[in-house]
Scaffold this active site. Structure first.
Site, PDB file in Angstrom:
ATOM      1  N   SER A 804       0.868  -1.180   0.000  1.00  0.00           N
ATOM      2  CA  SER A 804       0.000   0.000   0.000  1.00  0.00           C
ATOM      3  C   SER A 804       0.902   1.227   0.000  1.00  0.00           C
ATOM      4  CB  SER A 804      -0.872   0.012   1.256  1.00  0.00           C
ATOM      5  OG  SER A 804      -1.532  -1.224   1.353  1.00  0.00           O
ATOM      6  N   CYS A 976      -7.054  -0.758   7.343  1.00  0.00           N
ATOM      7  CA  CYS A 976      -5.940  -1.328   6.587  1.00  0.00           C
ATOM      8  C   CYS A 976      -5.063  -2.189   7.482  1.00  0.00           C
ATOM      9  CB  CYS A 976      -5.101  -0.210   5.960  1.00  0.00           C
ATOM     10  SG  CYS A 976      -3.728  -0.881   5.016  1.00  0.00           S
ATOM     11  N   ASP A1021      -8.477  -2.190   3.002  1.00  0.00           N
ATOM     12  CA  ASP A1021      -7.261  -2.499   2.244  1.00  0.00           C
ATOM     13  C   ASP A1021      -6.510  -3.474   3.143  1.00  0.00           C
ATOM     14  OD1 ASP A1021      -4.978  -2.557   0.718  1.00  0.00           O
ATOM     15  OD2 ASP A1021      -4.235  -0.606   1.384  1.00  0.00           O
ATOM     16  N   TRP A1023      -4.817  -7.537   3.945  1.00  0.00           N
ATOM     17  CA  TRP A1023      -4.126  -8.698   3.387  1.00  0.00           C
ATOM     18  C   TRP A1023      -3.808  -9.681   4.511  1.00  0.00           C
ATOM     19  CZ3 TRP A1023      -2.138  -3.776   3.835  1.00  0.00           C
ATOM     20  CH2 TRP A1023      -1.062  -3.602   4.709  1.00  0.00           C
TER      21      TRP A1023
HETATM   22  C1  LIG Z   1      -3.140  -5.354  -1.428  1.00  0.00           C
HETATM   23  C2  LIG Z   1      -1.958  -5.651  -0.538  1.00  0.00           C
HETATM   24  C3  LIG Z   1      -1.317  -4.623   0.125  1.00  0.00           C
HETATM   25  C4  LIG Z   1      -0.227  -4.901   0.950  1.00  0.00           C
HETATM   26  N1  LIG Z   1       0.400  -3.887   1.585  1.00  0.00           N
HETATM   27  C5  LIG Z   1       1.455  -4.156   2.411  1.00  0.00           C
HETATM   28  C6  LIG Z   1       2.143  -3.110   3.100  1.00  0.00           C
HETATM   29  O1  LIG Z   1       1.826  -1.926   2.935  1.00  0.00           O
HETATM   30  N2  LIG Z   1       3.168  -3.446   3.891  1.00  0.00           N
HETATM   31  C7  LIG Z   1       3.559  -4.760   4.080  1.00  0.00           C
HETATM   32  O2  LIG Z   1       4.501  -5.011   4.833  1.00  0.00           O
HETATM   33  N3  LIG Z   1       2.947  -5.752   3.438  1.00  0.00           N
HETATM   34  C8  LIG Z   1       1.918  -5.499   2.587  1.00  0.00           C
HETATM   35  N4  LIG Z   1       1.312  -6.525   1.925  1.00  0.00           N
HETATM   36  C9  LIG Z   1       1.874  -7.860   2.040  1.00  0.00           C
HETATM   37  C10 LIG Z   1       2.995  -8.011   0.991  1.00  0.00           C
HETATM   38  O3  LIG Z   1       2.456  -8.007  -0.296  1.00  0.00           O
HETATM   39  C11 LIG Z   1       3.775  -9.304   1.135  1.00  0.00           C
HETATM   40  O4  LIG Z   1       2.886 -10.367   1.180  1.00  0.00           O
HETATM   41  C12 LIG Z   1       4.644  -9.325   2.363  1.00  0.00           C
HETATM   42  O5  LIG Z   1       5.544  -8.249   2.362  1.00  0.00           O
HETATM   43  C13 LIG Z   1       5.440 -10.603   2.419  1.00  0.00           C
HETATM   44  O6  LIG Z   1       6.157 -10.769   1.244  1.00  0.00           O
HETATM   45  P1  LIG Z   1       7.496 -11.633   1.174  1.00  0.00           P
HETATM   46  O7  LIG Z   1       7.787 -11.932  -0.248  1.00  0.00           O
HETATM   47  O8  LIG Z   1       8.566 -10.986   1.963  1.00  0.00           O
HETATM   48  O9  LIG Z   1       7.066 -12.959   1.932  1.00  0.00           O
HETATM   49  P2  LIG Z   1       6.848 -14.380   1.274  1.00  0.00           P
HETATM   50  O10 LIG Z   1       8.111 -14.938   0.806  1.00  0.00           O
HETATM   51  O11 LIG Z   1       5.752 -14.285   0.319  1.00  0.00           O
HETATM   52  O12 LIG Z   1       6.406 -15.126   2.552  1.00  0.00           O
HETATM   53  C14 LIG Z   1       5.182 -14.836   3.144  1.00  0.00           C
HETATM   54  C15 LIG Z   1       4.567 -16.156   3.458  1.00  0.00           C
HETATM   55  O13 LIG Z   1       5.349 -16.767   4.462  1.00  0.00           O
HETATM   56  C16 LIG Z   1       4.522 -17.470   5.323  1.00  0.00           C
HETATM   57  N5  LIG Z   1       4.743 -16.978   6.683  1.00  0.00           N
HETATM   58  C17 LIG Z   1       4.891 -15.686   7.062  1.00  0.00           C
HETATM   59  N6  LIG Z   1       5.094 -15.613   8.371  1.00  0.00           N
HETATM   60  C18 LIG Z   1       5.071 -16.880   8.829  1.00  0.00           C
HETATM   61  C19 LIG Z   1       5.207 -17.473  10.118  1.00  0.00           C
HETATM   62  N7  LIG Z   1       5.438 -16.730  11.179  1.00  0.00           N
HETATM   63  N8  LIG Z   1       5.123 -18.786  10.188  1.00  0.00           N
HETATM   64  C20 LIG Z   1       4.915 -19.556   9.117  1.00  0.00           C
HETATM   65  N9  LIG Z   1       4.772 -19.065   7.899  1.00  0.00           N
HETATM   66  C21 LIG Z   1       4.850 -17.744   7.755  1.00  0.00           C
HETATM   67  C22 LIG Z   1       3.093 -17.247   4.889  1.00  0.00           C
HETATM   68  O14 LIG Z   1       2.719 -18.331   4.095  1.00  0.00           O
HETATM   69  C23 LIG Z   1       3.183 -16.008   4.060  1.00  0.00           C
HETATM   70  O15 LIG Z   1       2.206 -15.965   3.062  1.00  0.00           O
HETATM   71  C24 LIG Z   1       0.215  -6.247   1.107  1.00  0.00           C
HETATM   72  C25 LIG Z   1      -0.428  -7.269   0.426  1.00  0.00           C
HETATM   73  C26 LIG Z   1      -1.500  -6.991  -0.384  1.00  0.00           C
HETATM   74  C27 LIG Z   1      -2.187  -8.103  -1.106  1.00  0.00           C
HETATM   75  N1  LIG Z   2       1.347 -12.233   4.509  1.00  0.00           N
HETATM   76  C1  LIG Z   2       2.405 -11.723   5.109  1.00  0.00           C
HETATM   77  O1  LIG Z   2       3.494 -12.183   4.914  1.00  0.00           O
HETATM   78  C2  LIG Z   2       2.263 -10.547   5.965  1.00  0.00           C
HETATM   79  C3  LIG Z   2       3.275  -9.614   5.989  1.00  0.00           C
HETATM   80  C4  LIG Z   2       3.124  -8.497   6.762  1.00  0.00           C
HETATM   81  C5  LIG Z   2       1.996  -8.372   7.537  1.00  0.00           C
HETATM   82  N2  LIG Z   2       1.031  -9.305   7.496  1.00  0.00           N
HETATM   83  C6  LIG Z   2      -0.177  -9.173   8.296  1.00  0.00           C
HETATM   84  O2  LIG Z   2      -0.390  -7.853   8.492  1.00  0.00           O
HETATM   85  C7  LIG Z   2      -0.531  -7.559   9.881  1.00  0.00           C
HETATM   86  C8  LIG Z   2       0.259  -6.357  10.235  1.00  0.00           C
HETATM   87  O3  LIG Z   2       1.591  -6.735  10.395  1.00  0.00           O
HETATM   88  P1  LIG Z   2       2.571  -5.880  11.255  1.00  0.00           P
HETATM   89  O4  LIG Z   2       3.801  -6.663  11.540  1.00  0.00           O
HETATM   90  O5  LIG Z   2       2.691  -4.604  10.600  1.00  0.00           O
HETATM   91  O6  LIG Z   2       1.718  -5.694  12.559  1.00  0.00           O
HETATM   92  P2  LIG Z   2       2.030  -6.124  14.029  1.00  0.00           P
HETATM   93  O7  LIG Z   2       3.105  -5.260  14.497  1.00  0.00           O
HETATM   94  O8  LIG Z   2       2.185  -7.581  14.139  1.00  0.00           O
HETATM   95  O9  LIG Z   2       0.667  -5.753  14.699  1.00  0.00           O
HETATM   96  C9  LIG Z   2       0.297  -4.422  14.916  1.00  0.00           C
HETATM   97  C10 LIG Z   2      -0.529  -4.286  16.171  1.00  0.00           C
HETATM   98  O10 LIG Z   2      -1.772  -4.933  15.939  1.00  0.00           O
HETATM   99  C11 LIG Z   2      -2.049  -5.721  17.092  1.00  0.00           C
HETATM  100  N3  LIG Z   2      -2.997  -6.775  16.820  1.00  0.00           N
HETATM  101  C12 LIG Z   2      -2.800  -8.102  16.765  1.00  0.00           C
HETATM  102  N4  LIG Z   2      -3.962  -8.722  16.563  1.00  0.00           N
HETATM  103  C13 LIG Z   2      -4.915  -7.775  16.490  1.00  0.00           C
HETATM  104  C14 LIG Z   2      -6.314  -7.809  16.315  1.00  0.00           C
HETATM  105  N5  LIG Z   2      -6.960  -8.928  16.132  1.00  0.00           N
HETATM  106  N6  LIG Z   2      -6.974  -6.657  16.294  1.00  0.00           N
HETATM  107  C15 LIG Z   2      -6.329  -5.482  16.437  1.00  0.00           C
HETATM  108  N7  LIG Z   2      -5.017  -5.390  16.627  1.00  0.00           N
HETATM  109  C16 LIG Z   2      -4.308  -6.532  16.643  1.00  0.00           C
HETATM  110  C17 LIG Z   2      -0.695  -6.217  17.486  1.00  0.00           C
HETATM  111  O11 LIG Z   2      -0.735  -6.653  18.849  1.00  0.00           O
HETATM  112  P3  LIG Z   2      -0.018  -7.982  19.417  1.00  0.00           P
HETATM  113  O12 LIG Z   2       0.993  -8.379  18.407  1.00  0.00           O
HETATM  114  O13 LIG Z   2       0.566  -7.553  20.667  1.00  0.00           O
HETATM  115  O14 LIG Z   2      -1.085  -8.977  19.558  1.00  0.00           O
HETATM  116  C18 LIG Z   2       0.129  -4.960  17.341  1.00  0.00           C
HETATM  117  O15 LIG Z   2      -0.013  -4.130  18.431  1.00  0.00           O
HETATM  118  C19 LIG Z   2      -0.053  -8.746  10.639  1.00  0.00           C
HETATM  119  O16 LIG Z   2      -1.008  -9.028  11.615  1.00  0.00           O
HETATM  120  C20 LIG Z   2       0.007  -9.842   9.598  1.00  0.00           C
HETATM  121  O17 LIG Z   2      -1.073 -10.750   9.716  1.00  0.00           O
HETATM  122  C21 LIG Z   2       1.146 -10.378   6.743  1.00  0.00           C
END
Ligand SMILES: Cc1cc2nc3c(=O)[nH]c(=O)nc-3n(C[C@H](O)[C@H](O)[C@H](O)COP(=O)(O)OP(=O)(O)OC[C@H]3O[C@@H](n4cnc5c(N)ncnc54)[C@H](O)[C@@H]3O)c2cc1C
Ligand SMILES: NC(=O)c1ccc[n+]([C@@H]2O[C@H](COP(=O)([O-])OP(=O)(O)OC[C@H]3O[C@@H](n4cnc5c(N)ncnc54)[C@H](OP(=O)(O)O)[C@@H]3O)[C@@H](O)[C@H]2O)c1
Ligand SMILES: Cc1cc2nc3c(=O)[nH]c(=O)nc-3n(C[C@H](O)[C@H](O)[C@H](O)COP(=O)(O)O)c2cc1C
Length: 1024
Positions: A804, A976, A1021, A1023
Site C-alpha cells: 500500500s 488497513c 485495504d 491482506w
Molecule cells: C493489497 C496488498 C497490500 C499490501 N500492503 C502491504 C504493506 O503496505 N506493507 C507490508 O509489509 N505488506 C503489505 N502486503 C503484504 C505483501 O504483499 C507481502 O505479502 C509481504 O511483504 C510478504 O512478502 P514476502 O515476499 O517478503 O514474503 P513471502 O516470501 O511471500 O512469505 C510470506 C509467506 O510466508 C509465510 N509466513 C509468514 N510468516 C510466517 C510465520 N510466522 N510462520 C509460518 N509461515 C509464515 C506465509 O505463508 C506467508 O504468506 C500487502 C499485500 C496486499 C495483497
Molecule cells: N502475509 C504476510 O506475509 C504478511 C506480511 C506483513 C503483515 N502481514 C499481516 O499484516 C498484519 C500487520 O503486520 P505488522 O507486523 O505490521 O503488525 P504487528 O506489528 O504484528 O501488529 C500491529 C498491532 O496490531 C495488534 N494486533 C494483533 N492482533 C490484532 C487484532 N486482532 N486486532 C487489532 N489489533 C491486533 C498487534 O498486537 P499484538 O501483536 O501484541 O497482539 C500490534 O499491536 C499482521 O497481523 C500480519 O497478519 C502479513
C-alpha cells in the site's frame, strides 16, 4: 356629477384615444410586415431569376469569345465578365438580409426556423456575442485543464471537462451555421475542424478509466491547456488587428477574430505562426502516441484509435491550411513588392495602417482556403495512411511489445470454439486468476482430462470471445469449467473483468451448455468466494446446466486440499455423466520439452525481464505488470527503534517514468529469490545453473509457448521467474514422485497428492505445517533428485508483491513510499525462513557499491480513496504496517489544508506492540496532530501493559464521537492491515457501536455497515 367621476371620465377618454392609436399602429405594422414579407420573397425570387439569367449570360459570353471581335468588343465583353464575376458577391450580401431555408445541419438541430437577422446591428451584435462566448469558454477551459492537470485527478472531473469541450464545440458549429446564414464568410476547414473537435471530445468523454486513459490523460490536458492559451493570445492580438482593418473598410463586418491563420493577419501577427505550428505538431504527436498505444496488446479501447485518427485529421487540416495561407501570402507579397523588399516578411503593427490604406487585400484571399472536395480528400488520405499504418503493423510482429510467454492472440485465436473443434478438445477450463493459483488449477484440470480419455484446454477468458459460450452446446460431450478467484470487495480478477461484465449484461441463452465452477477465495475476507458463487448462479440463470456442484476453496485454510477433494469427486461424476470409462490412469504428462542452447547469442537470452527482451536496459513507458519500471531506491531506513523485528520505510524514485499514482493505490514490486537458495538447488540437483535453455510447449496450439520467458538460464529462471519459497502443491509432489528412488519416498509423495485422509494429513503436516519449500523437501528426501527442467516446469511463477503506497502524489509526485515489515520465521524443522520480497527490499541499499539499487515496479489502481469532499471526516484504522496508506492520506489532507481547502476531521487509530519499539512514524504523526492535520491521534500499545489494548478497544472508548462522525457527519471509514483477525475484530467493534448508539439489532447493524460499504464509506485495504 361628482368631481371624482368627471376626472375618471376624462382619463377614460384619453385612454380610449391612445388605445385606438395603438390599434392603428399595429394594423400599420402588420401591413408593413406583409409588405416586407412580399418584398423579401420578391427579392429572393428575383435574385434566383437573375442567377439563372447570369448563367445563361455566361454561356452567351463564352459563345461571343469564339466569334471574331474588335478590340472594342473585347473590352466590352471583359467588362461584362467582370460584372458577372462580381454579382454573386453582391447577391450573397443581399441574401444575408433575406430569410432563407436552413441547411441540413441547422434544420436537424433547430428545425425550420428562420435564423436570419434582419439588421446590420443585430448581425454584428450576434457575431460579437459569438466571439465573446468563444473567449469566455476558452478561458474557462484553460482554467479547467489547469485544475485537472495540476490538482484534481478524478475520472469524473475529467469527464466534466470533456463534456464541456463537447458542448463547446457543438455550440460553435451551431452558432457558426447561424453566422453563415447571416453573411459570415467562414467556411471550409475552419468550420469542419469544429466538427472533428466535437467528435474527438465526445470520444475522450467515453474513454473508460484505466491504464491507457491515464497514460494519455496528462498529455491531452497539457495540449488543451496550450491550445486554450494560444487561442487567448490569438484573440488578444487579432481582435485589435481586425478592428483596425474593419474601420478602414478592408474587412467584412462579419469576419471572425480567431480563425486559424488568415492572410489578413500577416501584417504584424506573423509571430503567432510558430505557436500555431507548434500546436499543429503537438496534434500530430498526440495522434502518433495514440497509434502507438493502439498497437499495444493490452489495448482494448476503441477510443484510442478513434482519438488518434481525429488528431491526425486535425493536424493535417490545420497544418495544410496554415501552410497554404503562408504560401499564398508569400506569393502575393512577392508579386506586389519591389524586388528589394521581397525578403522583408515581418511587418510591424505600425505598418498595418500605412499599408492597409494603400494596398487593400485582394478579393481572392477572402475565398475559402479549402473547398469541401479538398476536405474530403484530406480525410480520405488521412484514412488511407492510418489504414496502411495499422494494417502494416498488424502484419509485422512488433518485437517491442511482444510478450514471449503470453503472445497476443490473433483474431482467429479469439474463438475458443474453433480452437476446440480444430484440436479435438471437448473441455475448456477458464480461469479468473490474479496471482496464478486459479491458472494453475485450470492447467491441472485440463491435464486431468487426458487421464480420463477426454481432451481439455486451459483458457484465459481475457483472450477469448466469451460470447461464444452458447456455441459449446454444438459440441458433443462438451464442458466448461471455471476456476474463479475473488478479490477486493467481491470483485473479479483483472483477466476476468470483461467476462464478468459480459455475464452481467448478456441475456443470451446458454441452453445445452454444461458447466461447473471451482471458486478460489479466502474466508477472512468479507465477500468470501463471491465471484465463484456469482458465476455459478448466473450461468444457471442463463440456462446452462450445472453438471457438478460449486467447489469452494479457502486460502485461509487449505486451498490445495479443498481443490484436491473437489477434483477427486468431480472426475468420476464427469465420467458417469459423459458415459466415459473412468480409467484415471495416473501417469506423468509433460507439458514442455527441454531445448538446451549451447551456442546462443547472449543478447537473445532473458535475464529477468518480464516481457520484452532487454526491457530492463532500454526502458520505455507505459509501465505495467508486463513492463515494470526500474525505480531507483532513494531511501531505505529502519522504522522501529528497538525489538528484534525489522520494519522499514523505502522511497523509490519514479522521475521521468510518466507513472502517476493516487493515495490508496498499491505499488507492485517484482522481487528475486535469495541467491543462496538458488545455488543450493543447483548444487543438490548437480546441474550447471548457467546453461541456457528453453522449455517449449508441446501443445503447439497453446497460447502459452513457454512457462516463463525463454531462452534463459536455469539460474535466471530460479532467481526471477519461479516461486521456490512457498510449499509446493500436491500435483508437484505427484509428478516428482517418479524420480524418488526410495519406494517409501515415492509412495509418500503419491499419497500426499491423493484424496485419502491419510495422504491429506501427511501433506498437511510434512509440507504445510513444517513449512517445507522445494529445497527443504529435496534435503529431507535424499532419494528424490528430479531433472531440473521438469522441476522448473512444475514450479509456479514468482508473483509480484503488493504494498500500500505510503505517500501522496500531491506532496511526492516523483517518489513512492513503502512501509513494510520483514517476514522472518523459523519453521518447525528449525530452518530460518525469510520472506522473498521483504528480504530483497531490506537489502536494497540506496547506493550499492556506487550503483543505484533499483526495484522493478508498477502501479495497481485501487478503490481505497479519500472522500471526494475534503470536508467529510475520515476515520482511519491501521495497526502495524496497516498505517501505510494513511501516511499518504495524512499527507494529502495536510496538502489540501495548505491549499486553503476546508478539511474535515481526520482521526487515526494506530496500534503497535510497544511505544518505545515499533511506534511507526511517531514524529510525523505527532507533528501532524500538532498542526491539526490529524484532529485526533489514537494509539493502542498492545504489549505495554498486562492486558492487550488494540485499536478496537480505543474505538469502543470513543464510541460517542465515532457515532456522531459516522451517523451525523458522513464520515468515511478506512481499515488497513491484517485481514485474518484485525479487520474482522474492528468490524465487530463497529457493529457493536451501531447497536449501542444507533439502537439497532445485530442484523440491522450489519446491514448498516454493508450500506456504508456500498456507498464507498467503509473501505478495506487488507491482506493476510
Ligand atoms: C493489497 C496488498 C497490500 C499490501 N500492503 C502491504 C504493506 O503496505 N506493507 C507490508 O509489509 N505488506 C503489505 N502486503 C503484504 C505483501 O504483499 C507481502 O505479502 C509481504 O511483504 C510478504 O512478502 P514476502 O515476499 O517478503 O514474503 P513471502 O516470501 O511471500 O512469505 C510470506 C509467506 O510466508 C509465510 N509466513 C509468514 N510468516 C510466517 C510465520 N510466522 N510462520 C509460518 N509461515 C509464515 C506465509 O505463508 C506467508 O504468506 C500487502 C499485500 C496486499 C495483497
Ligand atoms: N502475509 C504476510 O506475509 C504478511 C506480511 C506483513 C503483515 N502481514 C499481516 O499484516 C498484519 C500487520 O503486520 P505488522 O507486523 O505490521 O503488525 P504487528 O506489528 O504484528 O501488529 C500491529 C498491532 O496490531 C495488534 N494486533 C494483533 N492482533 C490484532 C487484532 N486482532 N486486532 C487489532 N489489533 C491486533 C498487534 O498486537 P499484538 O501483536 O501484541 O497482539 C500490534 O499491536 C499482521 O497481523 C500480519 O497478519 C502479513
Ligand atoms: C488483496 C486480496 C484481496 C482478496 N479479496 C478476497 C475476497 O474479497 N474474497 C475472497 O473470497 N477472497 C479474497 N482473496 C483471496 C484470493 O481470492 C485467494 O487467495 C485466491 O486463491 C487467489 O487466487 P489467484 O492466485 O488465482 O489469484 C483476496 C486476496 C488478496 C491478496
Amino acid at each position: 356629477m361628482p368631481p371624482s367621476l368627471t376626472a375618471a371620465l376624462q382619463e377614460w377618454e384619453s385612454l380610449e384615444k391612445e388605445y385606438h392609436q395603438i390599434q392603428e399602429s399595429h394594423r400599420l405594422y402588420l401591413q408593413k410586415l406583409d409588405e416586407v414579407s412580399k418584398l423579401q420573397s420578391n427579392c429572393s425570387s428575383s435574385i434566383a431569376h437573375q442567377r439563372s439569367r447570369l448563367k445563361d449570360m455566361s454561356q452567351l459570353v463564352k459563345k461571343c469569345n469564339k466569334e471574331r471581335l474588335t478590340e472594342e468588343d473585347v473590352k466590352t465583353l471583359d467588362e461584362i465578365k467582370e460584372h458577372i464575376k462580381a454579382r454573386p458577391n453582391t447577391f450573397f450580401e443581399m441574401e444575408a438580409f433575406l430569410p432563407k431555408k436552413n441547411g441540413l445541419y441547422l434544420n436537424l438541430v433547430l428545425g425550420n426556423v428562420s435564423v436570419t437577422l434582419l439588421s446590420k446591428q443585430s448581425k454584428f451584435a450576434y457575431k460579437d456575442e459569438y466571439e465573446k462566448f468563444k473567449l469566455y469558454l476558452t478561458v474557462l477551459l484553460l482554467l479547467f485543464a489547469f485544475m485537472c492537470y495540476f490538482f484534481v485527478s478524478y475520472r469524473f472531473v475529467d469527464a466534466i471537462f470533456n463534456f464541456l469541450l463537447v458542448w463547446y464545440y457543438c455550440t460553435l458549429t451551431i452558432r457558426e451555421s447561424i453566422l453563415i446564414s447571416n453573411g459570415s464568410r467562414i467556411k471550409g476547414w475552419w468550420v469542419f475542424h469544429h466538427y472533428v473537435s466535437a467528435f474527438l471530445s465526445g470520444v475522450m468523454l467515453t474513454w473508460p478509466d484505466g491504464y491507457l486513459y491515464q497514460s494519455f490523460r496528462n498529455q491531452f490536458l497539457a495540449f488543451s491547456l496550450y491550445q486554450s492559451m494560444v487561442h487567448c493570445m490569438q484573440y488578444y492580438y487579432q481582435s485589435g488587428c481586425l478592428y483596425r482593418l474593419r474601420t478602414l473598410g478592408e474587412r467584412h463586418n462579419m469576419d471572425l477574430t480567431v480563425e486559424g491563420f488568415q492572410s489578413w493577419m500577416w501584417r504584424g501577427l506573423t509571430f503567432l505562426l510558430p505557436f500555431l505550428f507548434f500546436g499543429h505538431f503537438w496534434q500530430l504527436y498526440n495522434g502518433l502516441s495514440l497509434f502507438k498505444m493502439a498497437r499495444l496488446p493490452d489495448c482494448k479501447e476503441w477510443q484510442v484509435s478513434m482519438c488518434g485518427i481525429s488528431f491526425l485529421i486535425l493536424f493535417m487540416g490545420n497544418f495544410l491550411t496554415t501552410v497554404a495561407v503562408v504560401r499564398t501570402k508569400l506569393k502575393s507579397k512577392d508579386q506586389a513588392k519591389p524586388k528589394g523588399q521581397r525578403e522583408a516578411l515581418c511587418v510591424t503593427m505600425e505598418d498595418v495602417e500605412a499599408e492597409s490604406s494603400t494596398q487593400p487585400e485582394a478579393m481572392e484571399e477572402e475565398d475559402p482556403l479549402f473547398s469541401n472536395l479538398d476536405l474530403f480528400l484530406f480525410t480520405l488520405i488521412a484514412g488511407l495512411i492510418i489504414y496502411w499504418f495499422m494494417s502494416r503493423k498488424k502484419a509485422e510482429p512488433i518485437p517491442e511489445f511482444k510478450k514471449l510467454d503470453q503472445p497476443a492472440p490473433s483474431t482467429r485465436d479469439t474463438s475458443f470454439i474453433e480452437k476446440m473443434k480444430r484440436t479435438g478438445r471437448n473441455i475448456v477450463v477458464f480461469y479468473g486468476s490474479q496471482t496464478g493459483t486459479g491458472e494453475e488449477f485450470a492447467n491441472r484440470l485440463s491435464k486431468d482430462a487426458q487421464r480420463y480419455g477426454m481432451k481439455g484446454m486451459a483458457a484465459d477468458p481475457e483472450e477469448y470471445d466469451m460470447s461464444e459460450l452458447s456455441r459449446l452446446a454444438e459440441m458433443d460431450n462438451s464442458l466448461a469449467i471455471f476456476c474463479m478467484a475473488t478479490y477486493g470487495e467481491g470483485d473479479p480478477t483483472d483477466n476476468a473483468q470483461d467476462f464478468y461484465d459480459w455475464l452481467q449484461e448478456t441475456d443470451g441463452k446458454l441452453d445445452g451448455v454444461n458447466y461447473t465452477v471451482f471458486a478460489l477465495g479466502n474466508k477472512t475476507y468479507e465477500h468470501y468466494n463471491a465471484m465463484g458463487v456469482y458465476v455459478d448462479k448466473r450461468l444457471e440463470e442463463l440456462g446452462a446446466k450445472r453438471v457438478f456442484d460449486l467447489g469452494m476453496g479457502d486460502d485461509d485454510g487449505n486451498l490445495e486440499e479443498d481443490f484436491v477433494t473437489w477434483r477427486e469427486q468431480f472426475w468420476p461424476a464427469m465420467c458417469e455423466h459423459f458415459g466415459v470409462e473412468a480409467s484415471g490412469e495416473d501417469s506423468s504428462i509433460r507439458q514442455y520439452e527441454l531445448k538446451e542452447h549451447n551456442d546462443i547469442n547472449m543478447n537473445k537470452v532473458y535475464t529477468g525481464e518480464l516481457g520484452r527482451l532487454k526491457s530492463f536496459e532500454t526502458q520505455k513507458p507505459p509501465f505495467d505488470a508486463k513492463n515494470p519500471f526500474l525505480a531507483p531506491v532513494t531511501v531505505n531506513r529502519k522504522l522501529n527503534k528497538a525489538g528484534d523485528r525489522h520494519l522499514m520505510h523505502l522511497e523509490v524514485d519514479i522521475t521521468g517514468s510518466k507513472i502517476r499514482y493516487e493515495s490508496g493505490d498499491h505499488v507492485a514490486v517484482y522481487p528475486t529469490n535469495d541467491t543462496a537458495i538458488v545455488n543450493k538447488l543447483g548444487q543438490i540437483l548437480g546441474v550447471d545453473l548457467d546453461l541456457v535453455i528453453s522449455l517449449n510447449n508441446l501443445d503447439e496450439e497453446s497460447n502459452k509457448k513457454h512457462p516463463f520467458p525463454c531462452p534463459t538460464t536455469y539460474r535466471t529462471a530460479l532467481t526471477h521467474y519461479l516461486d521456490i519459497i512457498h510449499p509446493p502443491r500436491t500435483n508437484v509432489l505427484y509428478e516428482l514422485a517418479q524420480y524418488a528412488t526410495d519406494p517409501k519416498d515415492q509412495e509418500n509423495m503419491r499419497k500426499m497428492a491423493s484424496s485419502a485422509p491419510e495422504g491429506k494429513a501427511l501433506y498437511q503436516s510434512f509440507v504445510l505445517e513444517d513449512n517445507r519449500n522445494i529445497l527443504a523437501i529435496l534435503e529431507d528426501l535424499p532419494s528424490l533428485r528430479p531433472p531440473i527442467d521438469h522441476l522448473c516446469e512444475l514450479m509456479p511463477r514468482l508473483q509480484a508483491r503488493y504494498y500500500s503506497i505510503a505517500s501522496s502524489s500531491k506532496v511526492h509526485p516523483n517518489s513512492i513510499h513503502i512501509c513494510a515489515v520483514l517476514v522472518e520465521y523459523t519453521t518447525k524443522t528449525g530452518r530460518l525462513t525469510k520472506g522473498v520480497a521483504t528480504t530483497w527490499l531490506k537489502n536494497k541499499l540506496v547506493a550499492d557499491n556506487g550503483h543505484k539499487s533499483t526495484v522493478p515496479m508498477y502501479i495497481r489502481k485501487s478503490q481505497f480513496r479519500l472522500p471526494f469532499k475534503a470536508s467529510n471526516p475520515v476515520i482511519m484504522v491501521g495497526p502495524g504496517t496497516g498505517i501505510a496508506p494513511f501516511m499518504g492520506f495524512i499527507q494529502e489532507r495536510g496538502w489540501l489544508k495548505e491549499q486553503g481547502k476546508e478539511v474535515g476531521e481526520t482521526v487515526l487509530y494506530f496500534g503497535c506492540r510497544h511505544k518505545n519499539e515499533d511506534y511507526l512514524y511517531q514524529e510525523e504523526l505527532e507533528e501532524a496532530e500538532k498542526t491539526g492535520v490529524i484532529t485526533k491521534l489514537n494509539v493502542a500499545f498492545s504489549r505495554d501493559q498486562d492486558q492487550k489494548v488494540y485499536v478496537q478497544h480505543l474505538l469502543r472508548t470513543n464510541k460517542e464521537d465515532l457515532w456522531r462522525q459516522i451517523h451525523t457527519d458522513n464520515a468515511h471509514i478506512y481499515i488497513c492491515g491484517d485481514a485474518r483477525n484485525m479487520a474482522r475484530d474492528v468490524q465487530t467493534a463497529f457493529y457493536e457501536i451501531a447497536e449501542e448508539l444507533g439502537g439497532m439489532t445485530r442484523t440491522q447493524a450489519t446491514d448498516y455497515i454493508k450500506k456504508l460499504m456500498t456507498k464507498g464509506r467503509y473501505s478495506l485495504d487488507v491482506w493476510s
